[in-house]
Design a protein around this motif. Structure first.
Motif, PDB file in Angstrom:
ATOM      1  N   THR A   1     -53.546 -18.206  32.264  1.00 33.71           N
ATOM      2  CA  THR A   1     -52.570 -17.272  32.832  1.00 33.71           C
ATOM      3  C   THR A   1     -51.289 -17.246  32.025  1.00 33.71           C
ATOM      4  O   THR A   1     -50.831 -16.183  31.583  1.00 33.71           O
ATOM      5  CB  THR A   1     -52.263 -17.647  34.292  1.00 33.71           C
ATOM      6  OG1 THR A   1     -53.467 -17.611  35.057  1.00 33.71           O
ATOM      7  CG2 THR A   1     -51.258 -16.681  34.892  1.00 33.71           C
ATOM      8  N   PHE A   2     -50.674 -18.407  31.816  1.00 30.55           N
ATOM      9  CA  PHE A   2     -49.350 -18.443  31.204  1.00 30.55           C
ATOM     10  C   PHE A   2     -49.363 -18.193  29.704  1.00 30.55           C
ATOM     11  O   PHE A   2     -48.331 -17.813  29.140  1.00 30.55           O
ATOM     12  CB  PHE A   2     -48.656 -19.764  31.524  1.00 30.55           C
ATOM     13  CG  PHE A   2     -47.902 -19.727  32.813  1.00 30.55           C
ATOM     14  CD1 PHE A   2     -46.620 -19.205  32.884  1.00 30.55           C
ATOM     15  CD2 PHE A   2     -48.487 -20.173  33.982  1.00 30.55           C
ATOM     16  CE1 PHE A   2     -45.937 -19.142  34.080  1.00 30.55           C
ATOM     17  CE2 PHE A   2     -47.810 -20.124  35.187  1.00 30.55           C
ATOM     18  CZ  PHE A   2     -46.528 -19.602  35.239  1.00 30.55           C
TER      19      PHE A   2
ATOM     20  N   ILE B   1     -38.278 -18.462  37.160  1.00 35.43           N
ATOM     21  CA  ILE B   1     -38.687 -19.050  35.883  1.00 35.43           C
ATOM     22  C   ILE B   1     -39.365 -20.381  36.146  1.00 35.43           C
ATOM     23  O   ILE B   1     -38.799 -21.230  36.825  1.00 35.43           O
ATOM     24  CB  ILE B   1     -37.471 -19.268  34.955  1.00 35.43           C
ATOM     25  CG1 ILE B   1     -36.698 -17.957  34.782  1.00 35.43           C
ATOM     26  CG2 ILE B   1     -37.897 -19.828  33.618  1.00 35.43           C
ATOM     27  CD1 ILE B   1     -37.462 -16.871  34.064  1.00 35.43           C
ATOM     28  N   PRO B   2     -40.570 -20.620  35.635  1.00 30.68           N
ATOM     29  CA  PRO B   2     -41.350 -19.736  34.758  1.00 30.68           C
ATOM     30  C   PRO B   2     -42.324 -18.809  35.492  1.00 30.68           C
ATOM     31  O   PRO B   2     -43.079 -18.087  34.849  1.00 30.68           O
ATOM     32  CB  PRO B   2     -42.138 -20.739  33.914  1.00 30.68           C
ATOM     33  CG  PRO B   2     -42.417 -21.853  34.885  1.00 30.68           C
ATOM     34  CD  PRO B   2     -41.198 -21.942  35.770  1.00 30.68           C
ATOM     35  N   TRP B   3     -42.318 -18.830  36.834  1.00 32.10           N
ATOM     36  CA  TRP B   3     -43.397 -18.204  37.588  1.00 32.10           C
ATOM     37  C   TRP B   3     -43.488 -16.700  37.388  1.00 32.10           C
ATOM     38  O   TRP B   3     -44.584 -16.133  37.508  1.00 32.10           O
ATOM     39  CB  TRP B   3     -43.265 -18.570  39.066  1.00 32.10           C
ATOM     40  CG  TRP B   3     -43.012 -20.028  39.244  1.00 32.10           C
ATOM     41  CD1 TRP B   3     -41.928 -20.632  39.795  1.00 32.10           C
ATOM     42  CD2 TRP B   3     -43.870 -21.091  38.818  1.00 32.10           C
ATOM     43  NE1 TRP B   3     -42.040 -21.993  39.746  1.00 32.10           N
ATOM     44  CE2 TRP B   3     -43.227 -22.316  39.146  1.00 32.10           C
ATOM     45  CE3 TRP B   3     -45.108 -21.142  38.180  1.00 32.10           C
ATOM     46  CZ2 TRP B   3     -43.792 -23.548  38.868  1.00 32.10           C
ATOM     47  CZ3 TRP B   3     -45.668 -22.377  37.900  1.00 32.10           C
ATOM     48  CH2 TRP B   3     -45.009 -23.561  38.245  1.00 32.10           C
ATOM     49  N   ASN B   4     -42.397 -16.032  37.116  1.00 33.27           N
ATOM     50  CA  ASN B   4     -42.448 -14.592  36.879  1.00 33.27           C
ATOM     51  C   ASN B   4     -42.004 -14.216  35.462  1.00 33.27           C
ATOM     52  O   ASN B   4     -41.717 -13.053  35.185  1.00 33.27           O
ATOM     53  CB  ASN B   4     -41.572 -13.859  37.905  1.00 33.27           C
ATOM     54  CG  ASN B   4     -42.120 -14.008  39.308  1.00 33.27           C
ATOM     55  OD1 ASN B   4     -41.652 -14.832  40.089  1.00 33.27           O
ATOM     56  ND2 ASN B   4     -43.135 -13.233  39.633  1.00 33.27           N
TER      57      ASN B   4
ATOM     58  N   THR C   1     -49.166 -10.990  36.025  1.00 34.48           N
ATOM     59  CA  THR C   1     -47.764 -10.673  35.761  1.00 34.48           C
ATOM     60  C   THR C   1     -46.792 -11.644  36.396  1.00 34.48           C
ATOM     61  O   THR C   1     -45.576 -11.479  36.274  1.00 34.48           O
ATOM     62  CB  THR C   1     -47.444  -9.254  36.270  1.00 34.48           C
ATOM     63  OG1 THR C   1     -47.783  -9.172  37.658  1.00 34.48           O
ATOM     64  CG2 THR C   1     -48.231  -8.218  35.493  1.00 34.48           C
ATOM     65  N   GLY C   2     -47.294 -12.644  37.090  1.00 32.53           N
ATOM     66  CA  GLY C   2     -46.414 -13.621  37.706  1.00 32.53           C
ATOM     67  C   GLY C   2     -46.774 -13.866  39.161  1.00 32.53           C
ATOM     68  O   GLY C   2     -47.650 -13.203  39.733  1.00 32.53           O
ATOM     69  N   LEU C   3     -46.097 -14.804  39.756  1.00 33.11           N
ATOM     70  CA  LEU C   3     -46.365 -15.213  41.126  1.00 33.11           C
ATOM     71  C   LEU C   3     -45.894 -14.137  42.097  1.00 33.11           C
ATOM     72  O   LEU C   3     -44.700 -13.904  42.268  1.00 33.11           O
ATOM     73  CB  LEU C   3     -45.664 -16.543  41.424  1.00 33.11           C
ATOM     74  CG  LEU C   3     -45.725 -17.053  42.873  1.00 33.11           C
ATOM     75  CD1 LEU C   3     -47.159 -17.155  43.354  1.00 33.11           C
ATOM     76  CD2 LEU C   3     -45.026 -18.398  42.969  1.00 33.11           C
TER      77      LEU C   3
END
Length: 869
Positions: free
Chosen positions: A163-164, A238-241, A33-35
């Protein structure tokens, strides 16, 4: 919607939040779901499980489910603490859903049975994608196709990793689609075949938005004069989460699938109850025996490495040439640039009990009898005979460790690293693997392997910084992946040949391969895209990993990922998933999850013990070892060159002949094999067993140095008391025949003389000193503060010594050494003190510091020369 025949309520409504929480928990735990930091992931996953408990508790009728449900939920969150093994917690979520299904009404039982099966298979998928290279390669290829499709539609090149591109979301949603499809009436079957279009279409919306991220970020620059706080915050999110967006999409899609399905059980009979084979397996308990055995051997085939490493007596050859130097810190040279690059690597290898040979040309004589060859960023042209010798060595059973770096392109357009790697399927890319958080903290994903299992990533235990990413093809396999980062294309037109340090269209986003392995002939090849973990400054913290790496490569009896390990896990997992689906039994799901977690935990305990390789002290190897404790929340910064960092201390220990390392876990075996142990203001109290062990070690010859101020004494009071040390309290007035004791008066900042050479005094700096004392008759002051009270005391204890320094910041950079190497107020008083101090403690003849007045004159002269230049 029809009413439930048992209770008259609609059974679908309360299940919806449970489905949402279950899926969201799985994605959070997977890091999809993100970092997020690991504690945040554990907390949010725990909240989701708590929510599931609260929602479902009133509908659970059986007492065993009510008792076990919170216990399993709590245990699942605790299991998340196992580094790099989130699938154990995912299995826990599957068990939670199975327990709910066991305790609810018959109609809802089918829902939770399907839900638990889907989550369990998702857990098996997560295990496969981080342990089985063909699965990882397959889904990486799928990610590439999805990125190209989105890029074709938008005209913006998109290259995302697993992941992404949201593969985890798609896998779980597709599995849930399969469960919903089974529970769909024949009349609506044709309608349900359109659901894949809804899943893919909604996911494509996310990918289209993702392809516009570079253009969006360009609106919020972080370079130049007008940097806004808003831009900084957006670039951290952005873009990590951005993956939260696709999480919402797939949650909504999953609920849509659930609501459009028919879970009443009237349309399709339970296959598991009608199939005679399944009935036989359940009656004879063979279903449970098969699930248990398959799960056991699945985990063993992936995570158990029975042969412990043997590095003692092995020969390691280091190639002398490359973009490197073999310097190490020396007296007279100060600051960050004095660290050198790989000068301490040979002593480190020696401290592990192995032999290190630095070879100028990797000649036949040099590599004869060797177990491992190490090359560090080679830049010279290879000779044909030289390459033949190296690869003949590997094919005959030797190991090769190749350390790459960004900017691998040479002036002629070639790459000497990739010339060396030609016989393998691993290449070092011309890019920079950039991280979202410095040092890849909380950003690694590791393949199951004896050198990575059990190691966390909260302090950059793997030692990667900014290197290159790797391009691999089967049979090569990734070892370490940078989950939260991107591959910044190199630029041959600039001096550094690095890119613009911005995420641009087409650059790989997420899941950059930082280290990979391949078997060639009988030997092993491991390639890193970065050289940092072997360097003098970084190996201070990542030495446990480097020791494991060397031990694994010098051993010839452990080869994970090859031969039967390359094939068996896939078939075991496939058969296990089939048996779970065919049996459709809640207890078999619980058995699978519990066996999985327990077996994995035992494997990690055994393997971590076998692979806990540590340096040996001067009595055994001739190399002096010092540890700086970081296992008790010690009061110093882990960022080594911060004002409160300890790189200055490390450099001074290096200059005085010590290899020093941070100790993130208090291991009695490690400390007992050291010559020195430095404890800086621990904020967590030592256990009684640790204090007793330290006392015994000091008696046997350990040098123990404790630095703390009175204001940060909490964690060290008991340890100090064991040796008779404490702070000097002031005696107040006498009241009722009792003398009042006041807190000690702080010295604050001051300088004190510690040596009279006969012609001049030598001083040492204190940043925030306190008066210290000792009740031990043999303790003696070394340095005095105000009022003729000691600030440093020494106690000879058995064969060892204990030093108590009443100043937490005494060893911090701000009191010892500047990063740029300039003197502190024109003098290097504390660097000189440590040089004198260690010779004094070792009783090898005092080193006499220079005259401070002469040193000041030299500093002034140098400054004037710099100003004239």
């Amino acid at each position: 919607m029809a009413q439930d025949q048992y209770t008259g309520r609609n059974p679908t409504i309360w299940v919806i939040p449970v489905i949402i929480a279950s899926f969201t928990a799985c994605w959070i735990i997977s890091g999809s779901t993100g970092l997020l930091t690991h504690p945040v992931k554990a907390a949010t996953g725990g909240i989701a499980l708590l929510f599931i408990n609260i929602i479902s508790f009133r509908y659970i009728k059986k007492i065993i489910s009510r008792i076990c449900l919170p216990a399993v939920s709590l245990l699942s969150v605790i299991c998340f603490l196992i580094p790099g093994k989130p699938e154990v917690t995912i299995m826990g979520v599957a068990i939670v859903c199975a327990l709910i299904g066991y305790g609810v009404e018959e109609r809802e039982k089918k829902i939770f049975l399907s839900l638990s099966i889907v989550i369990l298979i998702y857990g098996l998928y997560r295990q496969a994608v981080t342990t089985y290279a063909p699965v990882w390669v397959f889904f990486t290829g799928v990610s590439g196709i999805m990125g190209r499709i989105a890029g074709f539609l938008t005209g913006n090149e998109l290259n995302g990793g697993i992941t992404f591109t949201g593969i985890d979301f798609l896998v779980l949603t597709v599995l849930w689609y399969g469960a919903c499809l089974i529970h769909t009436s024949k009349k609506r079957l044709f309608y349900s075949l359109s659901w894949p279009g809804i899943i893919i279409g909604s996911h494509l919306v996310y990918l289209i938005f993702l392809s516009y991220i570079p253009q969006f970020l360009s609106l919020f620059p972080v370079k130049g004069e007008n940097i806004t706080q808003t831009a900084q915050v957006i670039r951290k999110i952005i873009p990590w989460n951005f993956l939260v967006f696709t999480c919402i999409i797939h949650v909504v899609t999953s609920i849509f699938l659930y609501l459009k399905s028919d879970w009443s059980g009237r349309n399709y009979p339970d296959v598991a109850e009608k199939n005679s084979v399944v009935v036989f397996l359940k009656k004879t308990k063979l279903l449970y025996i098969g699930v248990g055995i398959l799960t056991l051997f699945l985990v063993l085939s992936i995570d158990f490495f029975p042969a412990p490493p043997r590095i003692k007596g092995k020969k390691i050859v280091l190639y002398e040439k490359g973009y490197l130097n073999w310097l190490k810190p020396v007296h007279g040279d100060y600051g960050r640039l004095s660290i050198g690059m790989y000068g301490n690597l040979s002593p480190f290898i020696k401290s592990l009990g192995a032999e290190a040979v630095i070879s100028p040309d990797l000649s036949e004589n040099d590599i004869k009898g060797a177990d491992l060859i190490i090359t560090i960023y080679p830049i010279d042209t290879w000779g044909k005979e030289q390459l033949k010798r190296i690869w003949d060595f590997v094919r005959d059973g030797g190991s090769l460790l190749v350390m790459g770096e960004h900017t691998v392109m040479e002036k002629d357009g070639g790459s000497r690293i990739n010339d060396l790697l030609e016989p393998s399927n691993i290449r070092v890319r011309f890019d920079s693997a950039m991280f979202a958080i410095g040092g890849w903290l909380h950003s690694y994903e590791t393949f199951s392997h004896p050198i990575t299992n059990g190691l966390d990533d909260d302090r950059n235990q793997f030692g990667s910084v900014i290197g290159a990413s790797l391009d691999i093809n089967l049979p090569a396999r990734p070892l370490i992946i940078g989950k939260w980062g991107y591959a910044d294309r190199g630029d041959a037109t600039t001096n550094s040949m690095m890119g613009n340090t911005e995420y641009d269209p087409g650059e790989l986003l997420g899941d950059t391969v930082l280290a990979a392995e391949q078997q060639v002939g009988k030997g092993k090849v491991i390639v890193f895209g970065d050289t940092s973990c072997l360097s003098n400054g970084i190996n201070i913290g990542c030495h446990p990993f480097v020791a494991r790496l060397f031990a694994y490569l010098t051993g010839k009896d452990v080869n994970p990922g090859f031969s039967w390990r390359f094939v068996l896990p896939f078939f075991l997992g496939f058969i296990l998933a089939g048996l779970i689906i065919l049996g459709r039994d809640l207890w078999s799901i619980c058995l699978c999850g519990l066996t999985f977690g327990l077996t994995l935990f035992i494997c990690l305990v055994i393997n971590n013990g076998d692979y806990d390789i540590y340096p040996l002290n001067s009595d055994k190897t001739g190399v002096r070892i010092a540890y700086i404790d970081s296992s008790h929340n010690n009061a110093y910064s882990s960022e080594s060159w911060r004002p409160e960092g300890t790189m200055g201390l490390s450099l001074n220990l290096f200059r005085n002949g010590y290899l020093n390392f941070t100790l993130s876990d208090f291991n009695i075996k490690k400390v007992s094999n050291a010559d020195m142990f430095i404890c800086i203001a621990p904020q967590k109290r030592m256990k009684k067993s640790e204090i007793n062990a330290l006392k015994k070690m000091v008696s046997n010859g350990l040098l123990l140095i404790i630095t703390t101020g009175y204001d940060e004494r909490y964690g060290s009071e008991k340890l100090l008391k064991e040796f008779g040390f404490g702070f000097h309290h002031e005696s107040g007035p006498e009241i009722n025949n009792k003398t009042l004791i006041s807190p000690p008066l702080p010295f604050g900042f001051f300088k004190a003389p510690y040596l009279n050479t006969g012609s001049y005094y030598v001083f040492v700096r204190f940043y925030a000193g306190w008066p210290v004392k000792s009740d031990h008759p043999d303790a003696k002051p070394l340095v005095y503060g105000y009022w003729n009270l000691p600030a440093i005391m020494l106690l000879n204890y058995g064969k060892g010594k204990v030093v108590f320094i009443g100043d937490t910041a005494f060893v911090h950079n701000k009191n010892l050494e500047n990063e740029n190497g300039t003197p502190i107020e024109g003098l290097r008083e504390n660097a000189h003190f440590w040089r004198w101090f260690l010779t004094y403690l070792e009783e090898t003849g005092w080193w006499i510091p220079p005259n401070p007045e002469e040193e000041l004159k030299t500093t002034d002269t140098n400054q004037q020369s710099e100003e004239q230049k």
